[in-house]
Design a protein around this motif. Structure first.
Motif, PDB file in Angstrom:
ATOM      1  N   LEU A  34     -26.666  25.462 -24.567  1.00 41.19           N
ATOM      2  CA  LEU A  34     -25.479  25.551 -25.404  1.00 41.19           C
ATOM      3  C   LEU A  34     -24.476  24.489 -24.981  1.00 41.19           C
ATOM      4  N   PRO A  35     -23.646  24.002 -25.893  1.00 42.87           N
ATOM      5  CA  PRO A  35     -22.638  23.019 -25.505  1.00 42.87           C
ATOM      6  C   PRO A  35     -21.760  23.482 -24.338  1.00 42.87           C
ATOM      7  N   VAL A  36     -21.427  24.761 -24.298  1.00 42.81           N
ATOM      8  CA  VAL A  36     -20.565  25.263 -23.228  1.00 42.81           C
ATOM      9  C   VAL A  36     -21.270  25.229 -21.878  1.00 42.81           C
ATOM     10  N   GLU A  37     -22.602  25.086 -21.890  1.00 45.99           N
ATOM     11  CA  GLU A  37     -23.370  25.025 -20.650  1.00 45.99           C
ATOM     12  C   GLU A  37     -23.539  23.601 -20.128  1.00 45.99           C
ATOM     13  N   LEU A  38     -23.069  22.608 -20.870  1.00 47.26           N
ATOM     14  CA  LEU A  38     -23.254  21.215 -20.463  1.00 47.26           C
ATOM     15  C   LEU A  38     -22.572  20.863 -19.135  1.00 47.26           C
ATOM     16  N   PRO A  39     -21.348  21.367 -18.838  1.00 47.01           N
ATOM     17  CA  PRO A  39     -20.749  21.023 -17.541  1.00 47.01           C
ATOM     18  C   PRO A  39     -21.611  21.421 -16.351  1.00 47.01           C
ATOM     19  N   ALA A  40     -22.146  22.644 -16.364  1.00 45.02           N
ATOM     20  CA  ALA A  40     -22.994  23.077 -15.255  1.00 45.02           C
ATOM     21  C   ALA A  40     -24.295  22.286 -15.228  1.00 45.02           C
ATOM     22  N   ILE A  56     -17.823  15.917 -17.367  1.00 41.71           N
ATOM     23  CA  ILE A  56     -17.799  15.317 -18.698  1.00 41.71           C
ATOM     24  C   ILE A  56     -16.392  15.386 -19.269  1.00 41.71           C
ATOM     25  N   TYR A  57     -15.883  14.254 -19.731  1.00 43.50           N
ATOM     26  CA  TYR A  57     -14.592  14.182 -20.420  1.00 43.50           C
ATOM     27  C   TYR A  57     -14.831  13.597 -21.813  1.00 43.50           C
ATOM     28  N   LEU A  58     -14.333  14.261 -22.838  1.00 42.87           N
ATOM     29  CA  LEU A  58     -14.430  13.751 -24.198  1.00 42.87           C
ATOM     30  C   LEU A  58     -13.050  13.315 -24.683  1.00 42.87           C
ATOM     31  N   VAL A  59     -13.008  12.237 -25.455  1.00 47.40           N
ATOM     32  CA  VAL A  59     -11.732  11.757 -25.975  1.00 47.40           C
ATOM     33  C   VAL A  59     -11.248  12.687 -27.085  1.00 47.40           C
ATOM     34  N   ASP A  60      -9.934  12.895 -27.149  1.00 43.79           N
ATOM     35  CA  ASP A  60      -9.392  13.771 -28.187  1.00 43.79           C
ATOM     36  C   ASP A  60      -9.363  13.044 -29.531  1.00 43.79           C
ATOM     37  N   LEU A  61      -9.002  13.772 -30.568  1.00 48.87           N
ATOM     38  CA  LEU A  61      -9.105  13.259 -31.931  1.00 48.87           C
ATOM     39  C   LEU A  61      -8.283  11.993 -32.141  1.00 48.87           C
ATOM     40  N   TRP A 152     -17.074  24.692 -30.524  1.00 48.88           N
ATOM     41  CA  TRP A 152     -16.411  24.620 -29.223  1.00 48.88           C
ATOM     42  C   TRP A 152     -16.104  23.169 -28.846  1.00 48.88           C
ATOM     43  N   LEU A 153     -17.057  22.278 -29.039  1.00 52.48           N
ATOM     44  CA  LEU A 153     -16.796  20.868 -28.733  1.00 52.48           C
ATOM     45  C   LEU A 153     -15.700  20.313 -29.635  1.00 52.48           C
ATOM     46  N   ALA A 154     -15.714  20.694 -30.907  1.00 55.36           N
ATOM     47  CA  ALA A 154     -14.666  20.227 -31.820  1.00 55.36           C
ATOM     48  C   ALA A 154     -13.298  20.740 -31.372  1.00 55.36           C
ATOM     49  N   ALA A 155     -13.239  22.001 -30.967  1.00 52.68           N
ATOM     50  CA  ALA A 155     -11.956  22.582 -30.551  1.00 52.68           C
ATOM     51  C   ALA A 155     -11.446  21.938 -29.270  1.00 52.68           C
ATOM     52  N   ARG A 156     -12.346  21.600 -28.348  1.00 56.07           N
ATOM     53  CA  ARG A 156     -11.912  20.999 -27.078  1.00 56.07           C
ATOM     54  C   ARG A 156     -11.226  19.657 -27.293  1.00 56.07           C
ATOM     55  N   THR A 157     -11.579  18.951 -28.352  1.00 54.77           N
ATOM     56  CA  THR A 157     -11.007  17.616 -28.559  1.00 54.77           C
ATOM     57  C   THR A 157      -9.807  17.638 -29.501  1.00 54.77           C
ATOM     58  N   THR A 161      -3.131  22.284 -34.326  1.00 53.48           N
ATOM     59  CA  THR A 161      -3.823  23.030 -35.365  1.00 53.48           C
ATOM     60  C   THR A 161      -4.096  22.118 -36.552  1.00 53.48           C
ATOM     61  N   MET A 162      -5.305  22.159 -37.065  1.00 54.64           N
ATOM     62  CA  MET A 162      -5.682  21.286 -38.168  1.00 54.64           C
ATOM     63  C   MET A 162      -5.472  21.982 -39.500  1.00 54.64           C
ATOM     64  N   GLY A 163      -4.909  21.253 -40.471  1.00 57.39           N
ATOM     65  CA  GLY A 163      -4.725  21.772 -41.811  1.00 57.39           C
ATOM     66  C   GLY A 163      -6.052  21.873 -42.541  1.00 57.39           C
ATOM     67  N   LEU A 164      -6.111  22.744 -43.535  1.00 58.50           N
ATOM     68  CA  LEU A 164      -7.352  22.952 -44.275  1.00 58.50           C
ATOM     69  C   LEU A 164      -7.835  21.680 -44.976  1.00 58.50           C
ATOM     70  N   PRO A 165      -6.961  20.900 -45.645  1.00 55.37           N
ATOM     71  CA  PRO A 165      -7.456  19.667 -46.270  1.00 55.37           C
ATOM     72  C   PRO A 165      -8.107  18.721 -45.268  1.00 55.37           C
ATOM     73  N   ALA A 166      -7.493  18.587 -44.088  1.00 57.43           N
ATOM     74  CA  ALA A 166      -8.062  17.711 -43.064  1.00 57.43           C
ATOM     75  C   ALA A 166      -9.386  18.259 -42.547  1.00 57.43           C
ATOM     76  N   GLU A 167      -9.453  19.585 -42.377  1.00 57.97           N
ATOM     77  CA  GLU A 167     -10.698  20.200 -41.904  1.00 57.97           C
ATOM     78  C   GLU A 167     -11.840  19.914 -42.875  1.00 57.97           C
ATOM     79  N   MET A 168     -11.558  20.061 -44.151  1.00 62.37           N
ATOM     80  CA  MET A 168     -12.584  19.826 -45.156  1.00 62.37           C
ATOM     81  C   MET A 168     -13.006  18.362 -45.179  1.00 62.37           C
ATOM     82  N   LEU A 169     -12.031  17.465 -45.157  1.00 67.04           N
ATOM     83  CA  LEU A 169     -12.339  16.043 -45.262  1.00 67.04           C
ATOM     84  C   LEU A 169     -13.084  15.536 -44.036  1.00 67.04           C
ATOM     85  N   ARG A 170     -12.667  15.973 -42.855  1.00 70.55           N
ATOM     86  CA  ARG A 170     -13.302  15.491 -41.631  1.00 70.55           C
ATOM     87  C   ARG A 170     -14.764  15.934 -41.522  1.00 70.55           C
ATOM     88  N   ALA A 171     -15.100  17.020 -42.199  1.00 72.71           N
ATOM     89  CA  ALA A 171     -16.499  17.443 -42.202  1.00 72.71           C
ATOM     90  C   ALA A 171     -17.394  16.406 -42.864  1.00 72.71           C
TER      91      ALA A 171
END
Length: 404
Positions: A34-40, A56-61, A152-157, A161-171
């Protein structure tokens, strides 16, 4: 902070032996982890390679922070840290600590910068550097494969809070940066969490680079839906082997059928990365800019105006005009939405086209990679407008580099 050059291939001696069976077990485990298991998992892989730990460090949005997947740790700034320098320059860096060394390895998937891997080790030699690089390559591929389905990976970066239009478009959006040995395309867009009507797309099909930028009417959920339908229609036509004019025609028909009251402006480009032949269609959008030898060739990619995409009835064009030119090695083409140059400071002065292009030329001349140029530029525009954007901002830059 110590820069690290790429080491030559080093042979393993008795003191650098690897338990290949254990390493094979970990690689097999990684496929279903699982993605949450990647650090270990990263720590176990590092240990099997004779290293101490790996973080592991991921860049934010918005590419301002490097966020650790270990939720107990704090983010690191991209601008003022050794980790950030490794990310910005896409090259390893070493820092000394009280209990050893930390090797900061860029996490890169193809041309896309994902973040950094912090490898802790008591000492450093060619073998350990090479193994750290291998580990970074492995986890870049794992992150890329798992983030497509991981909330989880999306939320970590995310830092807001993301607006619904942005959530839809970024998909619908592709990675920020794609490329091959002959070309590269990179893009940014803001506001990161509230964007609605702007979008970009790029894809490499064999030796052809396809790029597109869109700006839909309005700044609401319907605007995001308009650009989403447009991107889906464009991809559908492109994947069916359609030429540039066919792609635009398919988008015209899709919007006229499904969203008849809505339209968008846009530019679609097709670059043959072998010959340098560029074909493009401009549908009511600001013209692309051609940068050659650190200079904007004024009017080089201008074309007679054509209606926006999606107009139905009497306003619909009978056929789209496709324009063609041949690039020279090293040329860059810049696509942008009008919100970029219309950004205003506190006195109402526009950021402007000259300031926009001058920033790109100076940053490129200073040796910055295209993705870093746009990261710096979008932050400069946000700072100029005090983060109070009046319109969406989208920038796409692609380069033809056949000598690579």
């Amino acid at each position: 902070m110590i820069p690290v050059s790429d080491p030559p291939h080093a042979s393993s001696g008795p003191d650098t032996a690897v338990d290949e069976n254990r390493l094979e077990e970990l690689i097999i485990e990684a496929q279903t982890a699982l993605p949450v298991e990647l650090p270990a998992l990263a720590n176990r892989c590092a240990s099997s390679l004779g290293l101490d730990t790996a973080l592991i460090y991921l860049v934010d949005l918005q590419q301002r922070l490097l966020v650790p997947l270990d939720e107990t740790l704090d983010p690191l700034p991209v601008e003022r840290s050794s980790a950030g320098r490794a990310y910005r320059t896409v090259s390893p860096r070493v820092t000394e600590t009280d209990d050893g060394l930390v090797l900061w390895m860029p996490l890169v998937d193809g041309a896309e910068r994902l973040g950094v891997l912090a490898v802790r080790t008591a000492s450093l030699d060619e073998v350990r550097v090479r193994r750290s690089q291998m580990l970074a390559h492995l986890f870049a591929m794992l992150i890329t494969s798992k983030r497509a389905y991981s909330d989880w990976l999306a939320a970590r970066t995310r830092t807001a809070t993301m607006g619904l239009p942005a959530e839809m478009l970024r998909a619908f959006l592709p990675p920020r940066t794609i490329g091959s040995r002959r070309c590269i395309s990179t893009a940014v867009l803001e506001p990161a969490y509230d964007i609605a009507g702007d979008a970009f797309d790029h894809s490499v099909v064999k030796n052809v680079l396809h790029t597109m930028i869109l700006d839909a009417m309005g700044h609401d959920l319907t605007a995001g839906l308009t650009t989403s339908v447009a991107m889906a229609a464009a991809r559908n036509a492109r994947r069916g082997g359609g030429a540039v004019a066919d792609v635009v025609g398919t988008v015209d028909q899709a919007l006229a059928e499904w969203l008849p009251e809505h339209f968008c402006t846009g530019v679609l480009c097709r670059l043959d990365a072998v010959t340098g032949v560029l074909r493009w269609v401009n549908c009511g959008h600001p013209p692309p800019l051609l940068i050659r030898a650190e200079e904007v060739l004024t009017g080089a990619l201008d074309s007679p105006p054509q209606p926006p995409i999606g107009l139905a009835g009497l306003l619909a064009p009978a056929a789209r005009q496709v324009h063609e030119t041949t690039l020279e090695p090293g040329d860059s083409v810049l696509l942008y939405t009008d919100g970029v140059v219309e950004a205003r400071d506190a006195d109402g002065t526009e950021f402007g086209l000259d300031r926009f292009t001058d920033f790109i030329i100076r940053s490129s001349a200073a040796g910055q990679r295209p993705a870093e140029v746009l990261r710096l530029l979008i932050h400069a525009i946000l700072d100029y407008q005090r983060n109070q954007l009046r319109d969406d901002l989208t920038i796409l830059l692609f380069e033809w580099r056949p000598q690579r």
